[in-house]
Design an enzyme around this catalytic site. Structure first.
Site, PDB file in Angstrom:
ATOM      1  CB  CYS A 116      -0.941  -0.003   1.194  1.00 14.40           C
ATOM      2  SG  CYS A 116      -2.178  -1.293   1.074  1.00 14.40           S
ATOM      3  CG  HIS A 256      -2.891   3.491   2.344  1.00 15.49           C
ATOM      4  ND1 HIS A 256      -3.456   3.196   1.124  1.00 15.49           N
ATOM      5  CD2 HIS A 256      -2.932   2.340   3.079  1.00 15.49           C
ATOM      6  CE1 HIS A 256      -3.822   1.931   1.121  1.00 15.49           C
ATOM      7  NE2 HIS A 256      -3.521   1.382   2.293  1.00 15.49           N
ATOM      8  CG  ASN A 286      -6.477  -0.514   1.168  1.00 20.26           C
ATOM      9  OD1 ASN A 286      -5.867   0.001   0.236  1.00 20.26           O
ATOM     10  ND2 ASN A 286      -5.874  -1.122   2.175  1.00 20.26           N
TER      11      ASN A 286
HETATM   12  O1  UT7 Z   1      -3.469  -1.281   3.589  1.00 20.51           O
HETATM   13  C1  UT7 Z   1      -2.719  -2.389   3.966  1.00 20.51           C
HETATM   14  C2  UT7 Z   1      -2.599  -2.407   5.384  1.00 20.51           C
HETATM   15  N1  UT7 Z   1      -3.783  -2.986   5.998  1.00 20.51           N
HETATM   16  C3  UT7 Z   1      -4.348  -2.362   7.016  1.00 20.51           C
HETATM   17  O2  UT7 Z   1      -3.986  -1.257   7.356  1.00 20.51           O
HETATM   18  C4  UT7 Z   1      -5.393  -3.109   7.797  1.00 20.51           C
HETATM   19  C5  UT7 Z   1      -5.155  -2.933   9.281  1.00 20.51           C
HETATM   20  N2  UT7 Z   1      -6.075  -3.677  10.089  1.00 20.51           N
HETATM   21  C6  UT7 Z   1      -7.363  -3.316  10.227  1.00 20.51           C
HETATM   22  O3  UT7 Z   1      -7.807  -2.377   9.624  1.00 20.51           O
HETATM   23  C7  UT7 Z   1      -8.216  -4.075  11.197  1.00 20.51           C
HETATM   24  O4  UT7 Z   1      -7.406  -4.903  11.993  1.00 20.51           O
HETATM   25  C8  UT7 Z   1      -9.325  -4.923  10.518  1.00 20.51           C
HETATM   26  C9  UT7 Z   1     -10.349  -4.020   9.919  1.00 20.51           C
HETATM   27  C10 UT7 Z   1      -8.720  -5.809   9.445  1.00 20.51           C
HETATM   28  C11 UT7 Z   1     -10.008  -5.802  11.565  1.00 20.51           C
HETATM   29  O5  UT7 Z   1     -10.517  -5.001  12.602  1.00 20.51           O
HETATM   30  P1  UT7 Z   1     -10.221  -5.340  14.139  1.00 20.51           P
HETATM   31  O6  UT7 Z   1     -10.902  -4.337  14.918  1.00 20.51           O
HETATM   32  O7  UT7 Z   1      -8.712  -5.443  14.289  1.00 20.51           O
HETATM   33  O8  UT7 Z   1     -10.920  -6.723  14.302  1.00 20.51           O
HETATM   34  P2  UT7 Z   1     -10.295  -8.146  14.716  1.00 20.51           P
HETATM   35  O9  UT7 Z   1      -9.509  -8.712  13.594  1.00 20.51           O
HETATM   36  O10 UT7 Z   1      -9.628  -8.015  16.044  1.00 20.51           O
HETATM   37  O11 UT7 Z   1     -11.614  -8.988  14.922  1.00 20.51           O
HETATM   38  C12 UT7 Z   1     -12.524  -8.698  15.984  1.00 20.51           C
HETATM   39  C13 UT7 Z   1     -13.714  -9.608  15.834  1.00 20.51           C
HETATM   40  C14 UT7 Z   1     -13.360 -11.093  15.634  1.00 20.51           C
HETATM   41  O12 UT7 Z   1     -14.333 -11.875  16.269  1.00 20.51           O
HETATM   42  P3  UT7 Z   1     -14.029 -12.516  17.703  1.00 20.51           P
HETATM   43  O13 UT7 Z   1     -12.819 -13.391  17.499  1.00 20.51           O
HETATM   44  O14 UT7 Z   1     -13.751 -11.355  18.616  1.00 20.51           O
HETATM   45  O15 UT7 Z   1     -15.280 -13.253  18.004  1.00 20.51           O
HETATM   46  C15 UT7 Z   1     -13.490 -11.269  14.133  1.00 20.51           C
HETATM   47  O16 UT7 Z   1     -13.796 -12.609  13.797  1.00 20.51           O
HETATM   48  O17 UT7 Z   1     -14.459  -9.221  14.671  1.00 20.51           O
HETATM   49  C16 UT7 Z   1     -14.665 -10.382  13.842  1.00 20.51           C
HETATM   50  N3  UT7 Z   1     -14.707  -9.945  12.462  1.00 20.51           N
HETATM   51  C17 UT7 Z   1     -15.846  -9.546  11.864  1.00 20.51           C
HETATM   52  N4  UT7 Z   1     -17.101  -9.448  12.330  1.00 20.51           N
HETATM   53  C18 UT7 Z   1     -18.044  -9.009  11.480  1.00 20.51           C
HETATM   54  C19 UT7 Z   1     -13.691  -9.839  11.570  1.00 20.51           C
HETATM   55  N5  UT7 Z   1     -14.165  -9.384  10.397  1.00 20.51           N
HETATM   56  C20 UT7 Z   1     -15.491  -9.196  10.571  1.00 20.51           C
HETATM   57  C21 UT7 Z   1     -16.516  -8.727   9.717  1.00 20.51           C
HETATM   58  N6  UT7 Z   1     -17.768  -8.654  10.217  1.00 20.51           N
HETATM   59  N7  UT7 Z   1     -16.278  -8.344   8.449  1.00 20.51           N
END
Ligand code: UT7
Length: 329
Positions: A116, A256, A286
């Site tokens: 990115c 970004h 993104n």
């Molecule tokens: O551009 C390249 C660089 N990439 C980035 O900058 C991405 C950086 N990371 C992020 O933006 C975030 O970490 C994400 C958006 C990818 C994820 O958000 P998060 O707040 O870090 O969520 P998480 O991965 O900690 O997941 C929290 C919960 C999990 O459930 P449990 O284990 O707590 O029950 C996930 O399974 O949210 C769940 N989850 C979802 N729930 C509903 C993950 N994706 C989804 C979804 N809908 N789409």
């Protein structure tokens, strides 16, 4: 005469035609509009639906539009760099294909993959060629068909990405406009958190790799998030400080667009008024190498000659960096 710098003298963007909404995604995977809006800040993203249209097609459209808009003939271009993680094929470079599609004949061209951060890596690289005085017209295009590597059964990645392309023209400037300072960094230790498992020399494509869905984006969101906030903010503050600028001196932050929470955290560390931050993640998601030039294109009418811009990105690699540029028109 002042030092020669590389100034952006035009920008043009192209969006994919199909609008993939959170509502439609929530029928494909177990997610909701509310979760995506709260955790990421995306409402919809654009997708290239036509299977025959690749990264080079959307990239070529962006470059064609740029050349028309700036009254530039394709044969005047000396160099074209395409920033992408979704090349049409492993080789040749998508930059070569784009150049062919738009009639650029006298240039050398190559791809640059910095996740990115691709656009800011490519803009920095291109500006160095312009600064030598030997390259008069250089195109940098960020182009992605992210939908070709997104797993639409994986709810943790499929809401994030979209397709798009945008290109800028760089020309020499001796009046103090253009790219004035850049900080680029990388740390390959981060590769474990964000990569594509198969399809390269480490793990060539096989029936097994396809069955295991290893040709899609693999991301561990939380570590990527933490690194992104800290590294993007560090370099954005550092570039301000070493150019003796405070938040008041900055017209726009062009970040970004990976996650609204990352953008807000970076702006806060810079003590920037949120009104000075370009944000279009809600509509386009993104688009990897295309986010920053798409912002410049969307905000072009509001930019004024002499505006101080900070461009800032973080991505796979890990790669990150910031650019200080003075808008030239
Ligand atoms: O551009 C390249 C660089 N990439 C980035 O900058 C991405 C950086 N990371 C992020 O933006 C975030 O970490 C994400 C958006 C990818 C994820 O958000 P998060 O707040 O870090 O969520 P998480 O991965 O900690 O997941 C929290 C919960 C999990 O459930 P449990 O284990 O707590 O029950 C996930 O399974 O949210 C769940 N989850 C979802 N729930 C509903 C993950 N994706 C989804 C979804 N809908 N789409």
């Amino acid at each position: 005469m002042n030092k020669t710098t590389a100034a952006i003298t035009g920008v043009h963007g192209v969006l994919a035609d199909y609008v993939l909404t959170n509502e439609e995604l929530s029928k494909m995977v177990d997610t909701t509009d509310e979760w995506i809006m709260t955790r990421i800040g995306i409402k919809e993203r654009r997708i290239l639906k036509d299977p025959n249209r690749a990264t080079s097609d959307i990239g070529a459209d962006a470059v064609k539009g740029l050349l028309e808009k700036t009254n530039t003939k394709p044969e005047e271009i000396d160099l074209l760099i395409c920033a992408t993680v979704t090349p049409d094929m492993q080789f040749p470079a998508t930059a070569n294909i784009i150049s062919d599609k738009v009639g650029i004949k006298n240039a050398f061209s190559y791809d640059l993959n910095a996740g990115c951060s691709g656009f800011i890596y490519a803009l920095t690289t291109a500006s160095k060629f312009v600064e030598t005085g030997n390259y008069k017209k250089v195109v940098v295009v960020g182009a992605e068909k992210m939908s070709s590597i997104v797993d639409y059964t994986d709810r943790s990645t499929c809401p994030i990405f979209g397709d798009g392309a945008a290109a800028v023209l760089l020309e020499p400037n001796t009046d103090g406009y253009g790219v004035l300072d850049t900080i680029l960094q990388s740390d390959g230790v981060g590769r474990i958190h964000l990569h594509q498992k198969a399809g390269g020399s480490l793990k060539p494509a096989s029936h097994e790799s396809v069955d295991a869905r290893e040709h899609y984006i693999y991301q561990e969101g939380q570590p990527v998030f933490k690194w992104a906030v800290s590294k993007m903010a560090d370099v954005s503050v550092e570039i301000m400080q070493r150019n003796n600028m405070t938040a008041n001196d900055i017209a726009w932050l062009v970040p970004h667009q990976a996650n609204l929470r990352i953008i807000e955290a970076v702006a806060k560390r810079m003590k920037l008024d949120p009104a000075k931050v370009m944000v279009n993640i809600q509509n386009f998601g993104n688009t990897t190498s295309a986010t920053i030039p798409l912002c410049l294109w969307q905000w072009e009418d509001q930019l004024k000659k002499g505006d101080n811009l900070i461009l800032s990105a973080f991505g796979a690699g890990f790669t990150w960096g910031s650019i200080y540029l003075k808008w030239a028109y």
